[in-house]
Design a protein around this motif. Structure first.
Motif, PDB file in Angstrom:
ATOM      1  N   LYS A   1       0.826  -1.211   0.000  1.00  0.00           N
ATOM      2  CA  LYS A   1       0.000   0.000   0.000  1.00  0.00           C
ATOM      3  C   LYS A   1       0.869   1.274   0.000  1.00  0.00           C
ATOM      4  O   LYS A   1       0.452   2.332   0.451  1.00  0.00           O
ATOM      5  CB  LYS A   1      -0.952   0.030   1.213  1.00  0.00           C
ATOM      6  N   GLN A   2       2.124   1.111  -0.487  1.00  0.00           N
ATOM      7  CA  GLN A   2       3.052   2.227  -0.600  1.00  0.00           C
ATOM      8  C   GLN A   2       3.260   2.945   0.737  1.00  0.00           C
ATOM      9  O   GLN A   2       3.251   4.174   0.821  1.00  0.00           O
ATOM     10  CB  GLN A   2       2.576   3.212  -1.684  1.00  0.00           C
ATOM     11  N   ARG A   3       3.480   2.140   1.774  1.00  0.00           N
ATOM     12  CA  ARG A   3       3.701   2.736   3.093  1.00  0.00           C
ATOM     13  C   ARG A   3       4.593   1.827   3.944  1.00  0.00           C
ATOM     14  O   ARG A   3       4.697   0.630   3.695  1.00  0.00           O
ATOM     15  CB  ARG A   3       2.368   3.012   3.814  1.00  0.00           C
ATOM     16  N   PHE A   4       5.243   2.420   4.928  1.00  0.00           N
ATOM     17  CA  PHE A   4       6.036   1.706   5.928  1.00  0.00           C
ATOM     18  C   PHE A   4       5.533   2.151   7.290  1.00  0.00           C
ATOM     19  O   PHE A   4       5.905   3.211   7.778  1.00  0.00           O
ATOM     20  CB  PHE A   4       7.530   2.035   5.808  1.00  0.00           C
ATOM     21  N   SER A   5       4.683   1.358   7.870  1.00  0.00           N
ATOM     22  CA  SER A   5       4.138   1.751   9.165  1.00  0.00           C
ATOM     23  C   SER A   5       3.146   0.707   9.630  1.00  0.00           C
ATOM     24  O   SER A   5       2.768  -0.192   8.884  1.00  0.00           O
ATOM     25  CB  SER A   5       3.442   3.116   9.056  1.00  0.00           C
ATOM     26  N   LYS A   6       2.740   0.831  10.874  1.00  0.00           N
ATOM     27  CA  LYS A   6       1.580   0.102  11.376  1.00  0.00           C
ATOM     28  C   LYS A   6       0.375   1.023  11.167  1.00  0.00           C
ATOM     29  O   LYS A   6       0.333   1.807  10.242  1.00  0.00           O
ATOM     30  CB  LYS A   6       1.761  -0.223  12.857  1.00  0.00           C
ATOM     31  N   MET A   7      -0.600   0.904  12.044  1.00  0.00           N
ATOM     32  CA  MET A   7      -1.665   1.888  12.157  1.00  0.00           C
ATOM     33  C   MET A   7      -2.425   2.100  10.852  1.00  0.00           C
ATOM     34  O   MET A   7      -2.486   3.192  10.304  1.00  0.00           O
ATOM     35  CB  MET A   7      -1.111   3.229  12.660  1.00  0.00           C
ATOM     36  N   SER A   8      -3.011   1.012  10.354  1.00  0.00           N
ATOM     37  CA  SER A   8      -3.951   1.111   9.246  1.00  0.00           C
ATOM     38  C   SER A   8      -4.977   0.003   9.437  1.00  0.00           C
ATOM     39  O   SER A   8      -4.871  -0.814  10.353  1.00  0.00           O
ATOM     40  CB  SER A   8      -3.246   0.968   7.894  1.00  0.00           C
ATOM     41  N   LEU A   9      -5.960  -0.046   8.568  1.00  0.00           N
ATOM     42  CA  LEU A   9      -6.987  -1.079   8.649  1.00  0.00           C
ATOM     43  C   LEU A   9      -6.839  -2.130   7.554  1.00  0.00           C
ATOM     44  O   LEU A   9      -7.719  -2.964   7.385  1.00  0.00           O
ATOM     45  CB  LEU A   9      -8.379  -0.432   8.582  1.00  0.00           C
ATOM     46  N   TRP A  10      -5.729  -2.092   6.811  1.00  0.00           N
ATOM     47  CA  TRP A  10      -5.486  -3.110   5.798  1.00  0.00           C
ATOM     48  C   TRP A  10      -4.870  -4.351   6.419  1.00  0.00           C
ATOM     49  O   TRP A  10      -4.339  -4.317   7.526  1.00  0.00           O
ATOM     50  CB  TRP A  10      -4.598  -2.536   4.693  1.00  0.00           C
ATOM     51  N   ARG A  11      -4.928  -5.436   5.705  1.00  0.00           N
ATOM     52  CA  ARG A  11      -4.546  -6.747   6.228  1.00  0.00           C
ATOM     53  C   ARG A  11      -3.127  -6.752   6.783  1.00  0.00           C
ATOM     54  O   ARG A  11      -2.864  -7.360   7.819  1.00  0.00           O
ATOM     55  CB  ARG A  11      -4.688  -7.796   5.125  1.00  0.00           C
ATOM     56  N   GLU A  12      -2.207  -6.092   6.105  1.00  0.00           N
ATOM     57  CA  GLU A  12      -0.810  -6.159   6.523  1.00  0.00           C
ATOM     58  C   GLU A  12      -0.608  -5.639   7.934  1.00  0.00           C
ATOM     59  O   GLU A  12       0.270  -6.105   8.660  1.00  0.00           O
ATOM     60  CB  GLU A  12       0.071  -5.378   5.539  1.00  0.00           C
ATOM     61  N   ALA A  13      -1.430  -4.672   8.347  1.00  0.00           N
ATOM     62  CA  ALA A  13      -1.307  -4.110   9.695  1.00  0.00           C
ATOM     63  C   ALA A  13      -2.191  -4.822  10.712  1.00  0.00           C
ATOM     64  O   ALA A  13      -1.959  -4.699  11.913  1.00  0.00           O
ATOM     65  CB  ALA A  13      -1.642  -2.616   9.679  1.00  0.00           C
ATOM     66  N   CYS A  14      -3.209  -5.549  10.254  1.00  0.00           N
ATOM     67  CA  CYS A  14      -4.150  -6.199  11.176  1.00  0.00           C
ATOM     68  C   CYS A  14      -3.848  -7.685  11.387  1.00  0.00           C
ATOM     69  O   CYS A  14      -4.293  -8.269  12.374  1.00  0.00           O
ATOM     70  CB  CYS A  14      -5.577  -6.058  10.656  1.00  0.00           C
ATOM     71  N   HIS A  15      -3.123  -8.290  10.455  1.00  0.00           N
ATOM     72  CA  HIS A  15      -2.875  -9.727  10.500  1.00  0.00           C
ATOM     73  C   HIS A  15      -1.699 -10.010  11.426  1.00  0.00           C
ATOM     74  O   HIS A  15      -0.597  -9.502  11.213  1.00  0.00           O
ATOM     75  CB  HIS A  15      -2.571 -10.230   9.088  1.00  0.00           C
ATOM     76  N   VAL A  16      -1.909 -10.801  12.465  1.00  0.00           N
ATOM     77  CA  VAL A  16      -0.847 -11.103  13.428  1.00  0.00           C
ATOM     78  C   VAL A  16      -0.774 -12.612  13.645  1.00  0.00           C
ATOM     79  O   VAL A  16      -1.745 -13.335  13.433  1.00  0.00           O
ATOM     80  CB  VAL A  16      -1.091 -10.407  14.791  1.00  0.00           C
TER      81      VAL A  16
END
Length: 251
Positions: free
Chosen positions: A97-112
């Motif tokens: 998603k062209q970003r480096f961070s946590k704090m979003s609602l997309w899968r990469e930030a929510c999937h643990v």
């Protein structure tokens, strides 16, 4: 460790953000951490690979520490009566998603990661989305303890004991009051506080490149997922809101 030349970067289409609502762009790409313009250069000069390399190295060290802990448990008198639960912090975009961070609602930030291991071994991968809120009621159930009333999580003991068990329950992720993702089977439905929406089929589109919210054939599904969105939201603590605003504003 981790030769940069051997690292495979995530596929990030140039137009990946074209189907996002304006609210998402304004919320998850604030000036202080907006790297969209940097990614092409970072790919060329190796910065991107070095960022991913450092992240993988930190994960490897965490794995080593977990292994040391499990070795100690195995050598202890408690190996045969201990339930092991391994979970991770929320995920971290590595350019997705062209970003480096946590704090979003997309899968990469929510999937643990969430692993529950019983003393008698066994187990298998479960594809059903579950929540970290489920840990308390699950451990209560597995240990034969009565869970307190009012818990929001689900008892995952049926899935732990039989990974093939049917599971038809959604789970939610929230970031900033009024914004929510409903994870249901292989669907991720995002609804923002302004009413804008995203929908992704993670079975066919794991990295969520294609927002299906505008497709007529998915409107009935979206309507069924909307009913899981909370209608009431707790107000953030003043210090928490102040810290969030400081992160998203220009210095």
């Amino acid at each position: 460790m981790y030769d940069p030349d051997g690292i495979e970067l995530p596929y990030v289409p140039d137009d990946d953000l074209d189907d996002l609502p304006p609210y998402a762009l304004a919320t998850f790409y604030p000036p202080v951490c907006d790297v969209r313009q940097e990614l092409p250069q970072w790919r060329e000069d190796g910065t991107w690979k070095n960022l991913v390399r450092a992240y993988l190295a930190s994960v490897t060290f965490a794995d080593y520490v977990v292994g040391t802990l499990l070795d100690a448990l195995e050598a202890s008198p408690y190996a045969d009566n201990t339930i092991v639960v391994l979970l991770g912090d929320n995920g971290f975009h590595q350019g997705q998603k062209q970003r480096f961070s946590k704090m979003s609602l997309w899968r990469e930030a929510c999937h643990v990661p969430l692993i529950v291991a019983l003393p008698d071994g066994g187990g298998a991968e479960v594809q059903a989305p579950v929540s970290l809120l489920d840990i308390y009621p699950t451990l209560s159930s597995l240990c034969g303890l009565a869970a307190p009333a009012g818990l929001e999580g689900n008892d995952l003991a049926p899935l732990v004991k039989n990974p093939a068990s049917a599971w038809d329950k959604p789970c939610l992720s929230n970031y900033i009051r009024g914004n929510c993702t409903v994870h249901y089977k292989h669907w991720n439905y995002i609804r923002y506080t302004d009413g804008s929406e995203e929908l992704y089929d993670t079975a066919a589109d794991e990295d969520e490149h294609y927002n299906l919210a505008g497709k007529p054939e998915h409107q009935a599904l979206m309507q069924s997922l909307r009913r899981h969105i909370p209608t009431e939201w707790a107000h953030p603590l003043p210090a928490t809101e102040k810290a969030r605003r400081a992160r998203t504003q220009k210095p």
